[in-house]
Scaffold this active site. Structure first.
Site, mmCIF file in Angstrom:
data_model
loop_
_atom_site.group_PDB
_atom_site.id
_atom_site.type_symbol
_atom_site.label_atom_id
_atom_site.label_comp_id
_atom_site.label_asym_id
_atom_site.label_seq_id
_atom_site.Cartn_x
_atom_site.Cartn_y
_atom_site.Cartn_z
ATOM 1 N N HIS A 473 0.506 -5.128 -10.462
ATOM 2 C CA HIS A 473 0.233 -6.192 -9.491
ATOM 3 C C HIS A 473 1.512 -6.780 -8.888
ATOM 4 C CE1 HIS A 473 -3.770 -6.991 -11.860
ATOM 5 N NE2 HIS A 473 -3.793 -5.873 -11.159
HETATM 6 C C1 LIG Z 1 -2.786 2.160 -10.846
HETATM 7 C C2 LIG Z 1 -3.177 0.847 -10.223
HETATM 8 C C3 LIG Z 1 -4.258 0.147 -10.741
HETATM 9 C C4 LIG Z 1 -4.618 -1.086 -10.183
HETATM 10 N N1 LIG Z 1 -5.759 -1.702 -10.605
HETATM 11 C C5 LIG Z 1 -6.205 -2.810 -9.959
HETATM 12 C C6 LIG Z 1 -7.479 -3.366 -10.263
HETATM 13 O O1 LIG Z 1 -8.245 -2.835 -11.042
HETATM 14 N N2 LIG Z 1 -7.838 -4.510 -9.612
HETATM 15 C C7 LIG Z 1 -7.020 -5.115 -8.705
HETATM 16 O O2 LIG Z 1 -7.390 -6.176 -8.178
HETATM 17 N N3 LIG Z 1 -5.828 -4.577 -8.387
HETATM 18 C C8 LIG Z 1 -5.421 -3.424 -8.956
HETATM 19 N N4 LIG Z 1 -4.254 -2.841 -8.581
HETATM 20 C C9 LIG Z 1 -3.436 -3.527 -7.568
HETATM 21 C C10 LIG Z 1 -4.012 -3.422 -6.157
HETATM 22 O O3 LIG Z 1 -4.544 -2.147 -5.916
HETATM 23 C C11 LIG Z 1 -2.889 -3.773 -5.182
HETATM 24 O O4 LIG Z 1 -2.481 -5.108 -5.408
HETATM 25 C C12 LIG Z 1 -3.304 -3.656 -3.717
HETATM 26 O O5 LIG Z 1 -3.813 -2.368 -3.449
HETATM 27 C C13 LIG Z 1 -2.105 -3.965 -2.832
HETATM 28 O O6 LIG Z 1 -2.439 -3.736 -1.496
HETATM 29 P P1 LIG Z 1 -1.324 -3.630 -0.376
HETATM 30 O O7 LIG Z 1 -2.046 -3.483 0.912
HETATM 31 O O8 LIG Z 1 -0.377 -4.741 -0.539
HETATM 32 O O9 LIG Z 1 -0.503 -2.304 -0.721
HETATM 33 P P2 LIG Z 1 -0.976 -0.797 -0.901
HETATM 34 O O10 LIG Z 1 -2.448 -0.702 -1.129
HETATM 35 O O11 LIG Z 1 -0.102 -0.198 -1.920
HETATM 36 O O12 LIG Z 1 -0.711 -0.143 0.525
HETATM 37 C C14 LIG Z 1 0.555 0.142 1.041
HETATM 38 C C15 LIG Z 1 0.406 1.384 1.924
HETATM 39 O O13 LIG Z 1 1.552 1.497 2.733
HETATM 40 C C16 LIG Z 1 1.995 2.844 2.728
HETATM 41 N N5 LIG Z 1 3.432 2.801 3.001
HETATM 42 C C17 LIG Z 1 4.400 2.223 2.254
HETATM 43 N N6 LIG Z 1 5.599 2.364 2.848
HETATM 44 C C18 LIG Z 1 5.376 3.038 4.008
HETATM 45 C C19 LIG Z 1 6.214 3.491 5.053
HETATM 46 N N7 LIG Z 1 7.541 3.273 5.051
HETATM 47 N N8 LIG Z 1 5.649 4.168 6.099
HETATM 48 C C20 LIG Z 1 4.313 4.395 6.134
HETATM 49 N N9 LIG Z 1 3.472 4.000 5.152
HETATM 50 C C21 LIG Z 1 3.998 3.322 4.113
HETATM 51 C C22 LIG Z 1 1.651 3.329 1.330
HETATM 52 O O14 LIG Z 1 1.596 4.737 1.253
HETATM 53 C C23 LIG Z 1 0.296 2.664 1.105
HETATM 54 O O15 LIG Z 1 -0.766 3.438 1.579
HETATM 55 C C24 LIG Z 1 -3.863 -1.625 -9.112
HETATM 56 C C25 LIG Z 1 -2.787 -0.905 -8.582
HETATM 57 C C26 LIG Z 1 -2.447 0.324 -9.124
HETATM 58 C C27 LIG Z 1 -1.280 1.081 -8.546
#
Ligand SMILES: Cc1cc2nc3c(=O)[nH]c(=O)nc-3n(C[C@H](O)[C@H](O)[C@H](O)COP(=O)(O)OP(=O)(O)OC[C@H]3O[C@@H](n4cnc5c(N)ncnc54)[C@H](O)[C@@H]3O)c2cc1C
Length: 534
Positions: A473
């Site tokens: 997280h």
């Molecule tokens: C293994 C795991 C288990 C988890 N379990 C839970 C759970 O059960 N419940 C819960 O609430 N949360 C959970 N989480 C956390 C939750 O999934 C994240 O907090 C949430 O997905 C974050 O969303 P985000 O949009 O900030 O980032 P992300 O979903 O990580 O999205 C970022 C995106 O940007 C892309 N990206 C990054 N840099 C670049 C770039 N330079 N150019 C183009 N694309 C790029 C990445 O490839 C990715 O697709 C878990 C996370 C993981 C990894």
């Protein structure tokens, strides 16, 4: 339309028409899928969504119990932290999704938003417009179809035993771990449909792909943000497999929206010369806009816990079988529908706290080697999670090369008073008391780790150092606020620049006493409104 280095349809990446979009979004993870979908409800707004990873149908992204099989595959960025001083110098495995769906395509699907007081604390910390009363409608809106919140279909007998055992030590049962007070023990609701993962990619993005005003380019690594005279003009990116000279440009007439996550967003800002001067200069990046908070304040939920050998019960260690795969494939039922984190308890370690500060997560299988090892014997894991860490760290450039991953340094358990470690020790002792209660105790053969011989604070501290891992997280690396170290203002605009917003877990000012996925969905729902109203 989807096109890219690994195209979904026949269009090739190079055939992608270069034109100006109103909005360019970087990252198709949790936030990116939500915001791309919401913004393109307006047919007059054209949106380009760039994602570094592919769109995938890999079974491990669909089968709930298989998510850890994605670690260290090409669908994971494959990071580890830098050596963690307080964790025996270990480099902690740090998964994050690199695909359409982002981390939500490989997460444990636990839908836990925390306590209303968490959001009131955001507002009080300089984020007006983000109190519980402000954010609650956005949580509710997400449930209206795109983000289902359902009961586990076939929960494990051990998870039920845990819920009873926790009550035996005085933790009250709660029907709803997302209720007006999330304290208590209960069953975790999940983002699934008919026993399959149903995340933001399915619920939000997929229906929007039919819209002519949305273009998604996969295999597109954003490498920098273009700034001219204090205004952001667009994003530079490289298509999958192309060399350093082959940078494409995606111009934006209105806004660039960073949704690259708590690691990706500060990394891209720093690559673009937006960040702390000393970090940029240390790797030879020209300072375009000095912003001290970029990549600072990295906070994360650290987990430790008990690994317990069981007897007289079949755990998920034997879930992988042809019979179970058929059961999952045909009926969407059986042990493969388990998200592993089936039940949880949220606890206040002091009655006067506004929200719980400790979580126990029950997993009906041995979760070993940070999820990298498949279990070979029956057992369960009772994880102890530090919900309000005092330790914080950084994300910083290792070099000016966008292909080099950044240095991720959460500085786990380094708070000067040692309160974080103290809290986890408290949690380990609580977990042991739960495991000793009926009906859970009747399945216990022996405590594998830390093991019955580990009794003193020193023994348990050694266990913390040797085996703590991330609960995945990371947040707050582009913190929202109104103070000089905040990166975005409460309207999610990067301070001091026009035309650039950040919308993802990096803007979270303080971790909620829940998990981060649903809060990130909420942030993106609110951001879509803010952008539409601008
Ligand atoms: C293994 C795991 C288990 C988890 N379990 C839970 C759970 O059960 N419940 C819960 O609430 N949360 C959970 N989480 C956390 C939750 O999934 C994240 O907090 C949430 O997905 C974050 O969303 P985000 O949009 O900030 O980032 P992300 O979903 O990580 O999205 C970022 C995106 O940007 C892309 N990206 C990054 N840099 C670049 C770039 N330079 N150019 C183009 N694309 C790029 C990445 O490839 C990715 O697709 C878990 C996370 C993981 C990894």
């Amino acid at each position: 339309m989807v096109t890219g280095g690994e195209p979904l349809r026949a269009e090739s990446a190079t055939a992608y028409p270069r034109r100006v979009h109103d909005i360019v979004i970087v990252g198709a993870g949790t936030a990116g899928c939500v915001i791309a979908s919401r913004l393109t409800e307006d047919p007059d707004l054209s949106v380009l969504l760039l994602e570094a990873g592919p769109r995938t149908r890999k079974l491990e992204t669909r089968i709930p119990a298989a998510f850890s099989r994605l670690y260290r595959t090409p669908l994971d960025w494959g990071d580890s932290t830098v050596p963690q001083e307080a964790l025996d110098g270990r480099e902690v495995v740090f998964p994050r999704g690199r695909m359409v769906g982002g981390s939500a395509a490989m997460n444990a699907m636990m839908v836990l938003r925390g306590h209303p007081a968490d959001y009131d604390a955001w507002a009080a910390a300089g984020c007006p417009g983000w109190s519980w009363a402000d954010v609650e409608p956005a949580f509710t809106r997400s449930l209206d179809g795109p983000f289902p919140l359902v009961e586990q279909r076939d929960r494990h007998v051990l998870s039920e035993a845990f819920v009873h055992a926790a009550q035996a030590v005085g933790i009250p049962f709660t029907e709803d771990l997302n209720g007006s007070d999330n304290a208590g023990v209960g069953y975790v609701r999940v983002s699934q449909r008919r026993g399959r993962r149903f995340g933001v990619a399915e619920g939000y993005l997929k229906p929007a792909l039919r819209r002519p005003n949305l273009t998604v380019v996969t295999g597109a690594l954003a490498t920098r943000i273009f700034v001219e005279g204090g205004r952001v003009r667009g994003v530079g990116y490289r298509l999958h497999g192309e060399g350093a000279g082959d940078e494409e440009e995606a111009p934006a007439s209105r806004d660039v929206v960073l949704c690259a996550g708590a690691i990706g967003s500060p990394h891209l800002l720093q690559l673009s010369g937006i960040g702390p001067r000393e970090v940029l200069e240390s790797v030879g990046v020209d300072v375009v806009h000095e912003l001290s908070g970029v990549g600072r304040n990295l906070v994360d939920h650290l987990a430790n816990g008990l690994l317990v050998r069981t007897e007289d019960v079949e755990t998920l260690a034997s879930a992988e079988s042809v019979r179970n795969l058929l059961d999952w494939g045909i009926r969407g039922r059986g042990p493969l529908t388990s998200n592993l984190g089936e039940a949880a308890a949220f606890v206040r370690t002091r009655p006067d706290l506004p929200s719980p500060d400790l979580e126990l997560v029950f997993v009906p299988v041995l979760f070993e080697d940070e999820g990298l090892k498949q279990p070979t014997e029956h057992g369960f894991t009772l994880a102890v999670v530090l919900l309000q860490p005092r330790s914080s760290g950084t994300v910083t450039l290792r070099s000016a090369d966008p292909l080099d991953s950044p240095a991720i340094d959460p500085r786990y358990l380094t708070d000067p008073e040692g309160q974080d470690a103290g809290m986890l020790l408290h949690g380990l002792r609580l977990a042991r008391r739960v495991v000793a209660q009926e009906p859970l105790s009747r399945f216990v053969s022996s405590e594998l780790l830390p093991g019955a011989q580990a009794q003193t604070d020193d023994d348990l501290t050694a266990h913390l150092r040797a085996l703590s891992q991330t609960l995945y997280h990371p947040a707050a690396t582009c913190r929202m606020g109104t103070d000089p170290h905040a990166v975005v203002d409460p309207l999610l605009r990067v301070r001091g620049l026009d035309g650039l917003r950040i919308v993802d877990a990096s803007v979270i000012p303080r971790l909620p006493s829940g998990h981060t996925n649903w809060p990130t969905v909420m942030i993106a729902e609110r951001a879509a409104e803010l952008i539409a109203a601008a």
